[in-house]
Design a protein around this motif. Structure first.
Motif, PDB file in Angstrom:
ATOM      1  N   MET A  14     -51.608   6.940   5.799  1.00  0.00           N
ATOM      2  CA  MET A  14     -50.852   6.367   6.903  1.00  0.00           C
ATOM      3  C   MET A  14     -49.358   6.484   6.631  1.00  0.00           C
ATOM      4  SD  MET A  14     -52.492   5.214   9.519  1.00  0.00           S
ATOM      5  CE  MET A  14     -51.423   3.967  10.206  1.00  0.00           C
ATOM      6  N   PRO A  15     -48.586   7.022   7.573  1.00  0.00           N
ATOM      7  CA  PRO A  15     -47.138   7.122   7.351  1.00  0.00           C
ATOM      8  C   PRO A  15     -46.483   5.750   7.345  1.00  0.00           C
ATOM      9  CG  PRO A  15     -47.696   7.757   9.600  1.00  0.00           C
ATOM     10  CD  PRO A  15     -49.000   7.589   8.874  1.00  0.00           C
ATOM     11  N   GLU A  16     -45.334   5.681   6.739  1.00  0.00           N
ATOM     12  CA  GLU A  16     -44.566   4.442   6.691  1.00  0.00           C
ATOM     13  C   GLU A  16     -43.134   4.717   7.112  1.00  0.00           C
ATOM     14  OE1 GLU A  16     -44.838   3.001   2.731  1.00  0.00           O
ATOM     15  OE2 GLU A  16     -46.954   2.413   2.892  1.00  0.00           O
ATOM     16  N   VAL A  17     -42.477   3.709   7.669  1.00  0.00           N
ATOM     17  CA  VAL A  17     -41.055   3.815   7.991  1.00  0.00           C
ATOM     18  C   VAL A  17     -40.302   2.762   7.192  1.00  0.00           C
ATOM     19  CG1 VAL A  17     -41.459   4.725  10.316  1.00  0.00           C
ATOM     20  CG2 VAL A  17     -41.229   2.252   9.984  1.00  0.00           C
ATOM     21  N   SER A  18     -39.061   3.077   6.885  1.00  0.00           N
ATOM     22  CA  SER A  18     -38.200   2.142   6.152  1.00  0.00           C
ATOM     23  C   SER A  18     -36.871   2.020   6.883  1.00  0.00           C
ATOM     24  CB  SER A  18     -37.952   2.619   4.723  1.00  0.00           C
ATOM     25  OG  SER A  18     -39.159   2.687   3.993  1.00  0.00           O
ATOM     26  N   ARG A  19     -36.527   0.788   7.256  1.00  0.00           N
ATOM     27  CA  ARG A  19     -35.237   0.544   7.899  1.00  0.00           C
ATOM     28  C   ARG A  19     -34.192   0.407   6.796  1.00  0.00           C
ATOM     29  NH1 ARG A  19     -34.292  -4.824  11.388  1.00  0.00           N
ATOM     30  NH2 ARG A  19     -36.579  -4.701  11.304  1.00  0.00           N
ATOM     31  N   MET A  20     -33.283   1.385   6.712  1.00  0.00           N
ATOM     32  CA  MET A  20     -32.339   1.430   5.598  1.00  0.00           C
ATOM     33  C   MET A  20     -31.128   0.535   5.826  1.00  0.00           C
ATOM     34  SD  MET A  20     -34.110   3.371   3.761  1.00  0.00           S
ATOM     35  CE  MET A  20     -33.006   3.609   2.375  1.00  0.00           C
ATOM     36  N   THR A  21     -30.608   0.551   7.054  1.00  0.00           N
ATOM     37  CA  THR A  21     -29.454  -0.290   7.379  1.00  0.00           C
ATOM     38  C   THR A  21     -29.286  -0.344   8.885  1.00  0.00           C
ATOM     39  OG1 THR A  21     -27.118  -0.736   6.836  1.00  0.00           O
ATOM     40  CG2 THR A  21     -27.696   1.530   7.373  1.00  0.00           C
ATOM     41  N   CYS A  22     -28.566  -1.349   9.358  1.00  0.00           N
ATOM     42  CA  CYS A  22     -28.213  -1.464  10.772  1.00  0.00           C
ATOM     43  C   CYS A  22     -26.730  -1.821  10.850  1.00  0.00           C
ATOM     44  CB  CYS A  22     -29.018  -2.552  11.476  1.00  0.00           C
ATOM     45  SG  CYS A  22     -30.798  -2.292  11.523  1.00  0.00           S
ATOM     46  N   THR A  23     -26.079  -1.386  11.904  1.00  0.00           N
ATOM     47  CA  THR A  23     -24.667  -1.699  12.072  1.00  0.00           C
ATOM     48  C   THR A  23     -24.328  -1.812  13.549  1.00  0.00           C
ATOM     49  OG1 THR A  23     -22.430  -1.066  11.369  1.00  0.00           O
ATOM     50  CG2 THR A  23     -23.845   0.694  12.177  1.00  0.00           C
ATOM     51  N   ARG A  24     -23.263  -2.509  13.850  1.00  0.00           N
ATOM     52  CA  ARG A  24     -22.820  -2.701  15.239  1.00  0.00           C
ATOM     53  C   ARG A  24     -22.134  -1.439  15.737  1.00  0.00           C
ATOM     54  NH1 ARG A  24     -18.128  -4.201  17.915  1.00  0.00           N
ATOM     55  NH2 ARG A  24     -17.025  -4.190  15.919  1.00  0.00           N
ATOM     56  N   ILE A  25     -22.529  -1.000  16.928  1.00  0.00           N
ATOM     57  CA  ILE A  25     -21.920   0.161  17.571  1.00  0.00           C
ATOM     58  C   ILE A  25     -21.435  -0.248  18.960  1.00  0.00           C
ATOM     59  CG2 ILE A  25     -22.243   2.511  18.433  1.00  0.00           C
ATOM     60  CD1 ILE A  25     -22.379   2.415  15.448  1.00  0.00           C
ATOM     61  N   PRO A  26     -20.125  -0.367  19.159  1.00  0.00           N
ATOM     62  CA  PRO A  26     -19.614  -0.664  20.498  1.00  0.00           C
ATOM     63  C   PRO A  26     -19.639   0.596  21.369  1.00  0.00           C
ATOM     64  CG  PRO A  26     -17.801  -0.482  18.933  1.00  0.00           C
ATOM     65  CD  PRO A  26     -19.052  -0.306  18.137  1.00  0.00           C
ATOM     66  N   THR A  27     -20.127   0.478  22.586  1.00  0.00           N
ATOM     67  CA  THR A  27     -20.209   1.615  23.507  1.00  0.00           C
ATOM     68  C   THR A  27     -19.650   1.210  24.860  1.00  0.00           C
ATOM     69  OG1 THR A  27     -22.351   1.138  24.560  1.00  0.00           O
ATOM     70  CG2 THR A  27     -22.409   2.153  22.364  1.00  0.00           C
ATOM     71  N   ASP A  28     -19.584   2.164  25.763  1.00  0.00           N
ATOM     72  CA  ASP A  28     -19.148   1.858  27.127  1.00  0.00           C
ATOM     73  C   ASP A  28     -20.111   0.896  27.816  1.00  0.00           C
ATOM     74  OD1 ASP A  28     -16.961   3.488  26.859  1.00  0.00           O
ATOM     75  OD2 ASP A  28     -17.882   5.212  27.851  1.00  0.00           O
ATOM     76  N   HIS A  29     -21.341   0.808  27.301  1.00  0.00           N
ATOM     77  CA  HIS A  29     -22.338  -0.079  27.891  1.00  0.00           C
ATOM     78  C   HIS A  29     -22.429  -1.421  27.171  1.00  0.00           C
ATOM     79  CE1 HIS A  29     -23.670   3.249  30.348  1.00  0.00           C
ATOM     80  NE2 HIS A  29     -23.929   3.974  29.288  1.00  0.00           N
ATOM     81  N   GLY A  30     -21.601  -1.608  26.150  1.00  0.00           N
ATOM     82  CA  GLY A  30     -21.649  -2.849  25.394  1.00  0.00           C
ATOM     83  C   GLY A  30     -21.964  -2.599  23.934  1.00  0.00           C
ATOM     84  N   ASP A  31     -22.113  -3.669  23.171  1.00  0.00           N
ATOM     85  CA  ASP A  31     -22.377  -3.571  21.739  1.00  0.00           C
ATOM     86  C   ASP A  31     -23.882  -3.448  21.467  1.00  0.00           C
ATOM     87  OD1 ASP A  31     -19.699  -3.861  21.403  1.00  0.00           O
ATOM     88  OD2 ASP A  31     -19.797  -5.708  20.227  1.00  0.00           O
TER      89      ASP A  31
END
Length: 216
Positions: A14-31
């Motif tokens: 079974m494959p696995e995923v790993s969330r390495m990091t998350c960060t805030r990205i401001p865009t024209d549609h919001g954060d």
């Protein structure tokens, strides 16, 4: 082989995923929060772009978007991908809660090189399905196993899936995702992609309420 050995091999495969990091990205549609995932199935880095409190939430607006360098980055008019990505982000922002998964499955899974070769065949009169087949590929080689695992990692309880593709709904449900509703993503055809969209509707069963092609 006994049952315990079979179960062990199944679990190990079974494959696995790993969330390495998350960060805030401001865009024209919001954060948005942008999360970077690695996995054990392929050598690609897939991304989750989300807004709001999605953990354990039901009926979360979700778009599973496949990478399209030509459409998403270069603004190519040969497809509707860039427009779909932008509209999906706008829909999530309007809802205040939602996820856009950016899956690195260029060219419906055949890769950028063969996608460009397929474009050359399309310029010779073949449609997008036949072009892929002529290059030795299936019409659509995408796999949504990792998308399902990413949604599970984000603890999304159920989704309102933004898609026109019935195969995507079936694939996510097979991956264990509760698809509570399909949300249409309407497109406006132009003279460069009208044939491509028509092929998706006629040969790939996409739900496409096509509008008349424009010259813009």
């Amino acid at each position: 082989m006994n049952l315990s050995s079979q179960h062990y091999e199944y679990v190990m495969s079974m494959p696995e995923v790993s969330r390495m990091t998350c960060t805030r990205i401001p865009t024209d549609h919001g954060d948005f929060q942008l999360c970077f995932y690695t996995n054990t199935l392929d050598d690609k880095e897939h991304l989750a772009f989300y807004m709001g409190d999605i953990a354990n939430a039901g009926s979360v607006l979700v778009r599973v978007h496949s990478e399209c360098f030509t459409g998403d980055v270069m603004g190519s008019r040969r497809c509707d991908c860039g427009e779909q990505l932008d509209r999906s982000m706008a829909m999530v922002a309007n809802a205040g809660v939602g996820v856009v998964l950016y899956m690195r499955q260029e060219g419906r899974g055949i890769g950028l090189l063969d996608k460009l070769r397929a474009y050359n065949l399309q310029d010779q009169g073949f449609d997008t399905v036949d072009a892929n087949l002529m290059l030795g590929h299936e019409a659509d080689e995408r796999d949504y196993t990792l998308a399902g695992l990413m949604l599970e990692d984000l603890k999304v309880a159920s989704v309102r899936l933004v898609t026109n593709n019935p195969a995507k709904i079936s694939a996510l449900e097979a991956a264990g995702i509760n698809v509570a509703e399909r949300v249409s993503l309407e497109v406006a055809a132009n003279n460069d992609n009208a044939g491509y969209l028509l092929t998706k509707a006629r040969r790939m069963d996409h739900f496409l309420p096509l509008k008349p092609a424009s010259n813009q």
